[in-house]
Motif scaffolding. Structure first.
Motif, PDB file in Angstrom:
ATOM      1  N   ASN A  55       0.653  -1.487  -0.244  1.00  8.39           N
ATOM      2  CA  ASN A  55      -0.173  -0.036  -0.136  1.00  8.39           C
ATOM      3  C   ASN A  55       0.896   1.027   0.038  1.00  8.39           C
ATOM      4  OD1 ASN A  55      -2.573  -1.463  -0.034  1.00  8.39           O
ATOM      5  ND2 ASN A  55      -2.513  -1.239   2.256  1.00  8.39           N
ATOM      6  N   LEU A  56       2.099   1.337   0.692  1.00 10.12           N
ATOM      7  CA  LEU A  56       2.892   2.098   0.648  1.00 10.12           C
ATOM      8  C   LEU A  56       3.359   2.568  -0.658  1.00 10.12           C
ATOM      9  CD1 LEU A  56       4.792   4.301   2.197  1.00 10.12           C
ATOM     10  CD2 LEU A  56       6.532   2.622   2.532  1.00 10.12           C
ATOM     11  N   ALA A  57       3.781   1.689  -1.529  1.00  7.30           N
ATOM     12  CA  ALA A  57       4.170   1.666  -2.919  1.00  7.30           C
ATOM     13  C   ALA A  57       3.451   2.205  -3.674  1.00  7.30           C
ATOM     14  CB  ALA A  57       4.639   0.194  -3.338  1.00  7.30           C
ATOM     15  N   LYS A  58       1.962   1.726  -3.642  1.00  6.29           N
ATOM     16  CA  LYS A  58       0.764   2.405  -4.095  1.00  6.29           C
ATOM     17  C   LYS A  58       0.848   3.885  -4.072  1.00  6.29           C
ATOM     18  CE  LYS A  58      -1.866  -1.620  -5.074  1.00  6.29           C
ATOM     19  NZ  LYS A  58      -1.065  -2.712  -4.515  1.00  6.29           N
ATOM     20  N   ASP A  59       0.652   4.170  -2.697  1.00  9.67           N
ATOM     21  CA  ASP A  59       0.650   5.493  -2.338  1.00  9.67           C
ATOM     22  C   ASP A  59       1.808   6.561  -2.998  1.00  9.67           C
ATOM     23  OD1 ASP A  59      -1.983   5.168  -0.922  1.00  9.67           O
ATOM     24  OD2 ASP A  59      -1.030   4.988   0.890  1.00  9.67           O
ATOM     25  N   SER A  67      11.787  17.702  -5.265  1.00 13.00           N
ATOM     26  CA  SER A  67      12.274  16.752  -4.490  1.00 13.00           C
ATOM     27  C   SER A  67      11.056  15.744  -4.044  1.00 13.00           C
ATOM     28  CB  SER A  67      13.255  16.916  -3.321  1.00 13.00           C
ATOM     29  OG  SER A  67      13.321  15.978  -2.332  1.00 13.00           O
ATOM     30  N   LEU A  68      10.819  14.654  -4.141  1.00 15.84           N
ATOM     31  CA  LEU A  68       9.626  13.664  -3.767  1.00 15.84           C
ATOM     32  C   LEU A  68       9.768  13.579  -2.204  1.00 15.84           C
ATOM     33  CD1 LEU A  68       7.449  11.642  -4.244  1.00 15.84           C
ATOM     34  CD2 LEU A  68       9.207   9.825  -4.503  1.00 15.84           C
ATOM     35  N   MET A  69      10.660  13.533  -1.556  1.00 20.82           N
ATOM     36  CA  MET A  69      10.707  13.253  -0.062  1.00 20.82           C
ATOM     37  C   MET A  69      10.515  14.398   0.832  1.00 20.82           C
ATOM     38  SD  MET A  69      11.552  10.360   0.416  1.00 20.82           S
ATOM     39  CE  MET A  69      12.563   9.626   1.748  1.00 20.82           C
ATOM     40  N   TYR A 100       2.410  14.606   1.820  1.00 23.57           N
ATOM     41  CA  TYR A 100       1.637  13.623   1.376  1.00 23.57           C
ATOM     42  C   TYR A 100       0.084  13.885   1.244  1.00 23.57           C
ATOM     43  CZ  TYR A 100      -0.366   8.665   2.152  1.00 23.57           C
ATOM     44  OH  TYR A 100      -1.158   7.480   2.136  1.00 23.57           O
ATOM     45  N   ILE A 101      -0.297  13.569  -0.099  1.00 29.72           N
ATOM     46  CA  ILE A 101      -1.552  13.992  -0.609  1.00 29.72           C
ATOM     47  C   ILE A 101      -2.657  13.601   0.224  1.00 29.72           C
ATOM     48  CG2 ILE A 101      -1.085  14.426  -2.759  1.00 29.72           C
ATOM     49  CD1 ILE A 101      -2.004  11.651  -3.706  1.00 29.72           C
ATOM     50  N   ILE A 113       2.013  15.690   7.041  1.00 32.45           N
ATOM     51  CA  ILE A 113       3.324  14.683   7.058  1.00 32.45           C
ATOM     52  C   ILE A 113       3.884  14.967   5.616  1.00 32.45           C
ATOM     53  CG2 ILE A 113       2.786  13.177   8.916  1.00 32.45           C
ATOM     54  CD1 ILE A 113       2.339  11.079   6.991  1.00 32.45           C
ATOM     55  N   THR A 114       5.185  14.776   5.572  1.00 32.26           N
ATOM     56  CA  THR A 114       5.823  14.638   4.098  1.00 32.26           C
ATOM     57  C   THR A 114       5.984  13.216   3.873  1.00 32.26           C
ATOM     58  OG1 THR A 114       8.171  14.531   5.066  1.00 32.26           O
ATOM     59  CG2 THR A 114       7.057  16.669   4.660  1.00 32.26           C
TER      60      THR A 114
END
Length: 219
Positions: free
Chosen positions: A94-98, A159-161, A165-166, A171-172
């Protein structure tokens, strides 16, 4: 005196942090049921855990794909962990999907972190900012400070990091990854990603409508 903590409060905290149910319950109990203090406590715990594990080798994981509705934007992402066991867990998948969805939604993002941005790109951005008209008459020390601030902001934009978080703007993506490191007990690394945009890089041929009509009539 013990504080009565409802199951819903525990559930709300878990959804915000990704931490385990028992960890959430303990954090709430330790902070007299104050969800904001408990949230901060879990974040600090996750950060400490993640920092301890960040040097460990992560070569397992999955390659995740995401195609946005309409089929015009696609993402491929490699997310690494330490063991195949964790790679198969629903939380990791789920983390990978998000994260893949986040990349699709973040059109400016080009790099995983600011550390990955090449020096020539950084220098180019510095030159652009230093040459802006609004800085022309400012003292050098102030000008340099403003340029540095703008550069830091710009680098975070790509930068992605550093993206918020959408699904949780508190949080980032970096914090999201660290929360999952604490949850799953393994180092997690975003290895690489590629974004595909339909038609990108193709020069579209512009045609004059009147000329097209003439061509048809002359056939």
């Amino acid at each position: 005196m013990s504080v009565n903590i409802s199951a819903q409060t525990v559930k709300d905290l878990r959804e915000k942090t990704g931490a385990g149910m028992m960890d959430c319950k303990k954090a709430l109990a330790d902070n007299n049921g104050d969800i904001e203090k408990a949230l901060e406590s879990l974040r600090q715990k996750g950060l400490a855990t993640a920092n301890k594990k960040s040097g460990r080798t992560a070569t397992e994981g999955i390659i995740e794909s995401y195609i946005h509705t309409g089929g015009k934007i696609g993402v491929m992402l490699e997310l690494n962990c330490e063991t195949d066991f964790v790679a198969r867990r629903s939380e990791f998948q789920n983390l990978a999907k998000d994260i893949a969805m986040q990349i699709a939604a973040s059109s400016d993002v080009e790099y995983i972190s600011t550390n990955d941005i090449p020096n020539d790109i950084v220098e180019k951005e510095k030159k652009i900012e230093a040459g802006r008209e609004d800085l022309a008459n400012k003292p050098e020390a102030i000008r340099n400070k403003i340029v540095q601030g703008r550069i830091e902001k710009r680098l975070k934009e790509i930068s992605l990091m550093d993206q918020f978080y959408i699904k949780n703007q508190d949080i980032t993506i970096e914090e999201l990854v660290k929360q999952n490191i604490a949850l799953l007990g393994e180092n997690i690394k975003i290895k690489r990603f590629t974004r595909f945009i339909l038609g990108e890089g193709t020069v579209k041929e512009e045609k004059n409508f009147a000329d097209e009509i003439k061509q048809i009539l002359n056939k």
